[in-house]
Design a protein around this motif. Structure first.
Motif, PDB file in Angstrom:
ATOM      1  N   MET A 103     -29.657  -6.139   7.065  1.00 25.17           N
ATOM      2  CA  MET A 103     -29.601  -7.330   6.229  1.00 25.17           C
ATOM      3  C   MET A 103     -28.171  -7.619   5.790  1.00 25.17           C
ATOM      4  N   HIS A 104     -27.870  -8.894   5.696  1.00 29.74           N
ATOM      5  CA  HIS A 104     -26.584  -9.301   5.156  1.00 29.74           C
ATOM      6  C   HIS A 104     -26.560  -8.916   3.671  1.00 29.74           C
ATOM      7  N   PRO A 105     -25.453  -8.373   3.174  1.00 31.35           N
ATOM      8  CA  PRO A 105     -25.425  -7.902   1.776  1.00 31.35           C
ATOM      9  C   PRO A 105     -25.745  -8.988   0.753  1.00 31.35           C
ATOM     10  N   GLU A 106     -25.330 -10.237   1.006  1.00 33.75           N
ATOM     11  CA  GLU A 106     -25.639 -11.311   0.059  1.00 33.75           C
ATOM     12  C   GLU A 106     -27.130 -11.627   0.060  1.00 33.75           C
ATOM     13  N   ASP A 107     -27.748 -11.537   1.210  1.00 35.12           N
ATOM     14  CA  ASP A 107     -29.191 -11.732   1.307  1.00 35.12           C
ATOM     15  C   ASP A 107     -29.927 -10.634   0.544  1.00 35.12           C
ATOM     16  N   ALA A 108     -29.524  -9.388   0.775  1.00 37.84           N
ATOM     17  CA  ALA A 108     -30.179  -8.249   0.101  1.00 37.84           C
ATOM     18  C   ALA A 108     -30.037  -8.350  -1.412  1.00 37.84           C
ATOM     19  N   LYS A 109     -28.881  -8.784  -1.876  1.00 33.23           N
ATOM     20  CA  LYS A 109     -28.645  -8.909  -3.315  1.00 33.23           C
ATOM     21  C   LYS A 109     -29.541  -9.980  -3.931  1.00 33.23           C
ATOM     22  N   ALA A 110     -29.663 -11.117  -3.243  1.00 33.66           N
ATOM     23  CA  ALA A 110     -30.499 -12.203  -3.757  1.00 33.66           C
ATOM     24  C   ALA A 110     -31.967 -11.807  -3.775  1.00 33.66           C
ATOM     25  N   LEU A 111     -32.426 -11.117  -2.734  1.00 34.36           N
ATOM     26  CA  LEU A 111     -33.820 -10.680  -2.697  1.00 34.36           C
ATOM     27  C   LEU A 111     -34.126  -9.668  -3.800  1.00 34.36           C
ATOM     28  N   GLN A 112     -33.162  -8.804  -4.068  1.00 39.79           N
ATOM     29  CA  GLN A 112     -33.347  -7.800  -5.121  1.00 39.79           C
ATOM     30  C   GLN A 112     -33.569  -8.470  -6.465  1.00 39.79           C
ATOM     31  N   MET A 113     -32.838  -9.539  -6.722  1.00 34.74           N
ATOM     32  CA  MET A 113     -33.008 -10.261  -7.975  1.00 34.74           C
ATOM     33  C   MET A 113     -34.383 -10.924  -8.049  1.00 34.74           C
ATOM     34  N   LEU A 114     -34.834 -11.509  -6.940  1.00 37.08           N
ATOM     35  CA  LEU A 114     -36.140 -12.167  -6.934  1.00 37.08           C
ATOM     36  C   LEU A 114     -37.272 -11.171  -7.152  1.00 37.08           C
ATOM     37  N   ARG A 115     -37.139  -9.972  -6.576  1.00 41.38           N
ATOM     38  CA  ARG A 115     -38.196  -8.968  -6.672  1.00 41.38           C
ATOM     39  C   ARG A 115     -38.313  -8.369  -8.068  1.00 41.38           C
ATOM     40  N   LYS A 116     -37.334  -8.588  -8.915  1.00 39.43           N
ATOM     41  CA  LYS A 116     -37.395  -8.085 -10.284  1.00 39.43           C
ATOM     42  C   LYS A 116     -38.331  -8.899 -11.163  1.00 39.43           C
ATOM     43  N   ILE A 117     -38.718 -10.091 -10.686  1.00 38.44           N
ATOM     44  CA  ILE A 117     -39.622 -10.935 -11.453  1.00 38.44           C
ATOM     45  C   ILE A 117     -41.035 -10.385 -11.317  1.00 38.44           C
ATOM     46  N   LYS A 118     -41.629  -9.933 -12.409  1.00 34.92           N
ATOM     47  CA  LYS A 118     -42.935  -9.278 -12.392  1.00 34.92           C
ATOM     48  C   LYS A 118     -44.020 -10.223 -11.881  1.00 34.92           C
ATOM     49  N   GLY A 119     -44.771  -9.750 -10.892  1.00 31.61           N
ATOM     50  CA  GLY A 119     -45.881 -10.514 -10.350  1.00 31.61           C
ATOM     51  C   GLY A 119     -45.486 -11.604  -9.381  1.00 31.61           C
ATOM     52  N   PHE A 120     -44.183 -11.738  -9.111  1.00 38.72           N
ATOM     53  CA  PHE A 120     -43.702 -12.848  -8.284  1.00 38.72           C
ATOM     54  C   PHE A 120     -44.221 -12.731  -6.848  1.00 38.72           C
TER      55      PHE A 120
ATOM     56  N   GLN B 294     -31.466 -22.473  -1.991  1.00 39.22           N
ATOM     57  CA  GLN B 294     -30.825 -22.849  -0.728  1.00 39.22           C
ATOM     58  C   GLN B 294     -29.663 -21.914  -0.412  1.00 39.22           C
ATOM     59  N   TYR B 295     -28.976 -21.446  -1.443  1.00 38.08           N
ATOM     60  CA  TYR B 295     -27.911 -20.458  -1.230  1.00 38.08           C
ATOM     61  C   TYR B 295     -28.504 -19.191  -0.609  1.00 38.08           C
ATOM     62  N   TRP B 296     -29.630 -18.721  -1.195  1.00 38.02           N
ATOM     63  CA  TRP B 296     -30.281 -17.547  -0.619  1.00 38.02           C
ATOM     64  C   TRP B 296     -30.741 -17.822   0.816  1.00 38.02           C
ATOM     65  N   SER B 297     -31.303 -19.014   1.055  1.00 32.90           N
ATOM     66  CA  SER B 297     -31.794 -19.349   2.385  1.00 32.90           C
ATOM     67  C   SER B 297     -30.674 -19.266   3.419  1.00 32.90           C
ATOM     68  N   ARG B 298     -29.486 -19.743   3.054  1.00 32.02           N
ATOM     69  CA  ARG B 298     -28.354 -19.668   3.995  1.00 32.02           C
ATOM     70  C   ARG B 298     -27.990 -18.217   4.297  1.00 32.02           C
ATOM     71  N   LYS B 299     -28.029 -17.373   3.297  1.00 24.09           N
ATOM     72  CA  LYS B 299     -27.711 -15.959   3.508  1.00 24.09           C
ATOM     73  C   LYS B 299     -28.807 -15.262   4.313  1.00 24.09           C
ATOM     74  N   SER B 300     -30.053 -15.683   4.137  1.00 23.42           N
ATOM     75  CA  SER B 300     -31.139 -15.070   4.898  1.00 23.42           C
ATOM     76  C   SER B 300     -30.979 -15.342   6.392  1.00 23.42           C
ATOM     77  N   GLU B 301     -30.411 -16.483   6.741  1.00 24.18           N
ATOM     78  CA  GLU B 301     -30.172 -16.788   8.150  1.00 24.18           C
ATOM     79  C   GLU B 301     -29.165 -15.814   8.756  1.00 24.18           C
ATOM     80  N   LEU B 302     -28.218 -15.373   7.962  1.00 22.32           N
ATOM     81  CA  LEU B 302     -27.219 -14.424   8.459  1.00 22.32           C
ATOM     82  C   LEU B 302     -27.861 -13.064   8.749  1.00 22.32           C
TER      83      LEU B 302
END
Length: 253
Positions: free
Chosen positions: A1-18, A154-162
């Motif tokens: 994974m691209h490091p920016e993608d991994a960082k953004a996903l980590q933040m999203l996963r911290k939201i309980k029940g998301f 959209q910022y995360w989406s661009r990083k996910s493509e990488l």
């Protein structure tokens, strides 16, 4: 994974029940809608229909290490592919993409889409799609409230493509990835000159972008709501990554 993608996903996963909420919305909503649409309007690829493409697909799936999704072909003159689903994942390819790319280049795009599944991007692409539809289609959220959220997604989406690009390069090699990117960019079935044309353009673009502060502002604003990075940027990122130990290790596995 691209490091920016991994960082953004980590933040999203911290939201309980998301994750549970998004999975439920996919299983009982979007997944079923798209699966019906696929069967109704597209051609399913299997051992009897397009067997050569199916064998290439199975090889990519095995290499990436995911459960085999369904594969469909749809009619569109624009070269494109996408993936969706959590419990019933699928990959859809336009006919023009298959017709204009070599089989190795097709494998590159297949690996890219499988990379999205491997990285669990489909969960968060559901959120992005939901936000866009609530704000632009149903008009339930004002533009002022929607803008910052959509921009962040959209910022995360661009990083996910990488990240997905890295999966493609790891499966087929970075040179094949570059030729596939060239064809996707220009729409041609054949290319002339260096396969690294987009990498060279990226360096020229970076010089232009960083020439003045006004150029930087303009270019950042231009892509702020794009879901995909610029094609030259994707080529440049893989060209940088090919010299890493990660790339060499994955290619040698």
């Amino acid at each position: 994974m691209h490091p920016e993608d991994a960082k953004a996903l980590q933040m999203l996963r911290k939201i309980k029940g998301f994750d549970e909420l998004i999975r439920a919305s996919m299983e009982y909503g979007y997944e079923q809608v798209f699966r019906g649409e696929n069967m109704g309007f597209m051609v399913k690829v299997n051992s009897r229909n397009f067997p050569e493409l199916y064998q290439a697909f199975k090889g990519v799936v095995k290499r990436v290490g995911i459960r085999e999704p369904e594969l469909y072909i749809y009619n569109n003159p624009v070269m494109n592919a996408y993936t969706y689903g959590e419990t019933n994942t699928f990959v859809a390819f336009s006919n023009s993409l298959i017709e204009k790319l070599t089989m190795d280049e097709v494998r590159s795009i297949l690996a890219h889409e499988c990379g999205h599944i491997l990285c669990q991007h489909t969960l968060y692409n559901t959120l992005l799609r939901t936000i866009e539809e609530l704000g632009t289609l149903l008009q339930l959220i004002s533009c002022a409230a929607l803008g910052p959220i959509l921009m962040a997604m959209q910022y995360w989406s661009r990083k996910s493509e990488l990240s997905a690009d890295r999966c493609a390069a790891a499966v087929v090699g970075e040179r094949t990835f570059q030729t596939a990117m060239l064809k996707l960019t220009c729409g041609m079935s054949t290319i002339q000159g260096s396969p690294y044309q987009l990498v060279e353009q990226a360096r020229e673009y970076h010089r232009f972008e960083n020439d003045t502060w006004w150029n930087r502002i303009q270019q950042n604003c231009r892509i702020a709501f794009n879901s995909h990075p610029q094609m030259c940027e994707r080529a440049y990122e893989i060209d940088r990554w090919k010299d890493s130990w990660q790339y060499r290790r994955l290619r040698n596995q």
